[in-house]
Design an enzyme around this catalytic site. Structure first.
Site, PDB file in Angstrom:
ATOM      1  N   GLY A 174       0.836  -1.195   0.000  1.00  0.00           N
ATOM      2  CA  GLY A 174       0.000   0.000   0.000  1.00  0.00           C
ATOM      3  C   GLY A 174       0.868   1.240   0.000  1.00  0.00           C
TER       4      GLY A 174
ATOM      5  CD  GLN B 295       3.527   5.741   2.904  1.00  0.00           C
ATOM      6  OE1 GLN B 295       2.554   5.246   2.346  1.00  0.00           O
ATOM      7  NE2 GLN B 295       4.497   4.998   3.411  1.00  0.00           N
TER       8      GLN B 295
ATOM      9  CB  CYS C 168       5.401   1.994   7.695  1.00  0.00           C
ATOM     10  SG  CYS C 168       4.976   3.530   6.871  1.00  0.00           S
ATOM     11  CG  LEU C 169       6.738   0.978   1.621  1.00  0.00           C
ATOM     12  CD1 LEU C 169       6.058   1.367   0.312  1.00  0.00           C
ATOM     13  CD2 LEU C 169       7.876  -0.008   1.359  1.00  0.00           C
TER      14      LEU C 169
ATOM     15  CG  HIS D 134      -0.309   1.281   7.588  1.00  0.00           C
ATOM     16  ND1 HIS D 134       0.697   0.927   8.468  1.00  0.00           N
ATOM     17  CD2 HIS D 134       0.298   2.002   6.614  1.00  0.00           C
ATOM     18  CE1 HIS D 134       1.848   1.423   8.040  1.00  0.00           C
ATOM     19  NE2 HIS D 134       1.637   2.081   6.907  1.00  0.00           N
ATOM     20  CD  GLU D 135      -1.265   2.473   3.086  1.00  0.00           C
ATOM     21  OE1 GLU D 135      -0.752   3.610   3.177  1.00  0.00           O
ATOM     22  OE2 GLU D 135      -0.574   1.451   2.997  1.00  0.00           O
TER      23      GLU D 135
ATOM     24  CG  HIS E 168       0.681   6.750   5.897  1.00  0.00           C
ATOM     25  ND1 HIS E 168       1.862   7.172   6.462  1.00  0.00           N
ATOM     26  CD2 HIS E 168       0.873   5.434   5.610  1.00  0.00           C
ATOM     27  CE1 HIS E 168       2.717   6.168   6.529  1.00  0.00           C
ATOM     28  NE2 HIS E 168       2.146   5.087   6.022  1.00  0.00           N
TER      29      HIS E 168
HETATM   30  O1  GNR Z   1       4.101  -2.566   2.496  1.00  0.00           O
HETATM   31  C1  GNR Z   1       3.435  -2.454   3.524  1.00  0.00           C
HETATM   32  N1  GNR Z   1       3.110  -3.565   4.221  1.00  0.00           N
HETATM   33  C2  GNR Z   1       2.207  -3.559   5.268  1.00  0.00           C
HETATM   34  C3  GNR Z   1       2.146  -4.699   6.058  1.00  0.00           C
HETATM   35  C4  GNR Z   1       1.276  -4.761   7.106  1.00  0.00           C
HETATM   36  C5  GNR Z   1       0.434  -3.704   7.364  1.00  0.00           C
HETATM   37  C6  GNR Z   1       0.492  -2.553   6.597  1.00  0.00           C
HETATM   38  C7  GNR Z   1       1.380  -2.484   5.552  1.00  0.00           C
HETATM   39  S1  GNR Z   1       1.426  -1.065   4.575  1.00  0.00           S
HETATM   40  C8  GNR Z   1       3.059  -1.115   3.994  1.00  0.00           C
HETATM   41  C9  GNR Z   1       3.302  -0.045   2.957  1.00  0.00           C
HETATM   42  C10 GNR Z   1       3.128   1.315   3.586  1.00  0.00           C
HETATM   43  O2  GNR Z   1       3.941   1.839   4.283  1.00  0.00           O
HETATM   44  N2  GNR Z   1       1.996   1.916   3.367  1.00  0.00           N
HETATM   45  O3  GNR Z   1       1.750   3.103   3.930  1.00  0.00           O
HETATM   46 NI    NI Z   2       2.966   3.179   5.725  1.00  0.00          NI
END
Ligand code: GNR
Ligand code: NI
Length: 165
Positions: free
Chosen positions: A46, A51, A92-93, A134-135, A138
């Site tokens: 995601g 980001q 998270c990236l 999660h997104e 952000h």
């Molecule tokens: O790549 C991602 N893997 C992930 C794994 C578990 C829960 C959420 C994520 S999102 C993350 C990519 C990211 O940072 N998205 O904002």
């Molecule tokens: Ni993230």
């Protein structure tokens, strides 16, 4: 198509609250394409516009094994389905190398616009449900490490600070 730079913690731009997309036009669709390319290149499942330093409410996701099922979430919102909590760790990236279990709903109903500006509803569970939550954080300027202990946060800061130089 273009690869975009992914901001990393503790970059203050990750704290920006994103505005709703007023109109899903070609400019937005171009950004969506670039975000998908950036997400695939980074091996993420995601990516939120925040980001890549674009502060409108746009998310891309792809949870498929073959990375051939891109999902576009514009002005997304969700409601929980039931009370059950997820037991999946998240990463998270923007905070590379760290994984944590957070308090997340196991099942949600997602409501968003697609790349044509058409509203859709989708029930999500497992990684999809966690990823949506999660997104959306952000887009509010929040990160998954925000409620960790001081000790853990210091460790993360130290590691990511070192990596840069
Ligand atoms: O790549 C991602 N893997 C992930 C794994 C578990 C829960 C959420 C994520 S999102 C993350 C990519 C990211 O940072 N998205 O904002
Ligand atoms: Ni993230």
């Amino acid at each position: 198509m273009a690869l975009l730079e992914i901001l990393e913690y503790p970059d203050p731009r990750l704290r920006t609250v994103a505005r709703p997309v007023a109109e899903v036009n070609d400019e937005i669709r171009q950004l969506v394409s670039d975000m998908l390319e950036t997400m695939y290149e980074a091996n993420g499942v995601g990516l939120a516009a925040t980001q890549v330093d674009f502060h409108q409410r746009i998310v891309v996701m792809d949870l498929s094994e073959e990375c051939n099922q891109p999902q576009v979430l514009i002005n997304p919102r969700y409601e929980p389905i039931g009370e059950e909590k997820s037991d999946l760790q998240e990463g998270c990236l923007s905070v590379p190398g760290f994984y944590e279990l957070l308090d997340r709903y196991a099942r949600i109903r997602l409501i968003a616009l697609d790349r044509d500006g058409k509203e859709y509803t989708k029930e999500c569970e497992g990684l999809a449900a966690v990823c949506v939550q999660h997104e959306l954080d952000h887009l509010e300027g929040k990160l998954f490490i925000d409620n960790l202990s001081r000790l853990k946060l210091d460790r993360i800061k130290k590691k990511l600070g070192k990596k840069k130089r």
